[in-house]
Design a protein around this motif. Sequence first.
Motif, PDB file in Angstrom:
ATOM      1  N   THR A   1       0.871  -1.144  -0.051  1.00  0.00           N
ATOM      2  CA  THR A   1      -0.118  -0.160   0.004  1.00  0.00           C
ATOM      3  C   THR A   1       0.855   1.065   0.057  1.00  0.00           C
ATOM      4  O   THR A   1       0.649   2.205  -0.773  1.00  0.00           O
ATOM      5  N   VAL A   2       1.819   1.289   0.779  1.00  0.00           N
ATOM      6  CA  VAL A   2       2.791   2.430   0.880  1.00  0.00           C
ATOM      7  C   VAL A   2       3.541   2.661  -0.366  1.00  0.00           C
ATOM      8  O   VAL A   2       3.493   3.817  -0.813  1.00  0.00           O
ATOM      9  N   LEU A   3       4.194   1.600  -0.831  1.00  0.00           N
ATOM     10  CA  LEU A   3       5.009   1.634  -1.775  1.00  0.00           C
ATOM     11  C   LEU A   3       4.260   2.307  -3.155  1.00  0.00           C
ATOM     12  O   LEU A   3       4.652   3.025  -3.790  1.00  0.00           O
ATOM     13  N   SER A   4       3.227   1.464  -3.471  1.00  0.00           N
ATOM     14  CA  SER A   4       2.296   2.093  -4.705  1.00  0.00           C
ATOM     15  C   SER A   4       1.830   3.246  -4.715  1.00  0.00           C
ATOM     16  O   SER A   4       1.776   3.932  -5.522  1.00  0.00           O
ATOM     17  N   ALA A   5       1.336   3.591  -3.223  1.00  0.00           N
ATOM     18  CA  ALA A   5       0.790   4.859  -3.300  1.00  0.00           C
ATOM     19  C   ALA A   5       1.921   6.122  -3.268  1.00  0.00           C
ATOM     20  O   ALA A   5       1.494   7.155  -4.167  1.00  0.00           O
ATOM     21  N   ALA A   6       3.075   5.886  -2.847  1.00  0.00           N
ATOM     22  CA  ALA A   6       4.274   6.687  -2.974  1.00  0.00           C
ATOM     23  C   ALA A   6       4.714   6.710  -4.558  1.00  0.00           C
ATOM     24  O   ALA A   6       4.945   7.845  -5.033  1.00  0.00           O
ATOM     25  N   PHE A   7       4.523   5.464  -5.414  1.00  0.00           N
ATOM     26  CA  PHE A   7       5.070   5.502  -6.391  1.00  0.00           C
ATOM     27  C   PHE A   7       3.939   6.363  -7.392  1.00  0.00           C
ATOM     28  O   PHE A   7       4.338   7.200  -8.600  1.00  0.00           O
ATOM     29  N   ALA A   8       2.900   6.327  -7.103  1.00  0.00           N
ATOM     30  CA  ALA A   8       1.819   6.814  -8.010  1.00  0.00           C
ATOM     31  C   ALA A   8       1.761   8.460  -7.902  1.00  0.00           C
ATOM     32  O   ALA A   8       1.506   9.387  -8.905  1.00  0.00           O
TER      33      ALA A   8
END
Length: 435
Positions: free
Chosen positions: A57-64
């Motif tokens: 959740t954290v990594l995908s949100a940061a990436f987007a």
Amino acid sequence: MLNSVKQYFEFDKFKTSFRTETFAGLTAFLAMSYILSVNPAILGNTGMDKGAVFTATVLSAAFACFVMGVFARYPIVLAPAMGMNALFTYGTVIALDIPWQTAIAGIFVSGIIFFLLSVTGVREKVIRAVPADMKYAVTAALGFFICFIGLRNAGIITDNQATLVQLGDLTEPTVMLALAGLTLTVFLIARGVKLAVFLGVLLTTLVGIAVGLNPVPEGVVSAPPSLAPTFGAAISHLPNVFTMEMLVVIITFLFIDFFDAVGTIIGVCNGIGVVDKKGNIPNVRSALFADASGTVVGSVLGTSSITSYSESAVAVGSGGRTGFTSLVTAGCMLIALFFYPLIAVFTTVSTSPALIAVGVFMASSMAKIDWTKMEYKIPAFFTIIITILSYSLVDGIAFGFTLYPISMIAQGRAREVSTTMYVLCGIFMMYYFFL
């Protein structure tokens, strides 16, 4: 260096500053941070490892958020979509008895299609093919569905063999905790508090810990939980998605992804004054690219679809005008990666007020449906009611998208129906009646 950043994000044009953009990004993070606890809690019900889901959740949100900030340069923040996570868990894995590994592979496939449609410009064309009233109906149906899930998670609504559902025992400690949290959340929303959903979840959890209904945190800071339990499952289980059942699921994921971010993007761009008189949005393809690429990355890591958050309006309200706001939010996400022990204390009961509140917001789109016209009234109603009673948005969309062309044909207006709608109608009818 700082001057280059100011020029790239056009601080002078939008009359903003590093301080304003930083504060806006931090505020947006706080407003949406409930997803860091809610998403693992919801997806964990499928059997997925909650720690891995948290990291995904954290990594995908940061990436987007990074993609949105750097390429689209809009103050729009993104994360796993509320609604899609519930649909993934309750409407797909549980309701259809599909393994989470297969379902996440379906998210990956829909994300790839979504990505291709976004970068080629087809997405804008398909969005126009589906009548606005049907878009509102799907959003409303999803809102009611999410609200119903929240009420069940809270124990406010329970099973009944004779009537299917009934009001739960309101004297149960966990139900009382959920009701207190819901009351507080509603009060804060009614007062116009920007962080209402976040504060509702946080305070409900703190009370739960105090009275022994939520686990006590085992620490504050730790290494991020491993992605190993979920990483790559979307790729390794791709062969399992080639079934008619999964085709319908993928179409549903794709449809919701298609329209989920559009309203937020339009609203935010209106708020910062970049929409022209014809309704055109500069660089909109890059904005649409952010959630599409985020969904692909997120599914590989181990989470459901990524979308633009309505909490982006909080960023705009706090003075955010450029993509630097999104970069700040991305940075906050990465810092949060090391605070999983605190996130782990949130339960489905303490996060149920967030589901109910978000459901209310989404269900309000029902007011935009033209209930005076039969061609919209019938399919919209069945989209909503079937979703609730069947506990499946897939079935709701199937009924609505089948009844819309039929209603139009009955009125002698078959030529007004888009080819896209006929194709979708045909797919749903084949699935339910011929396979």
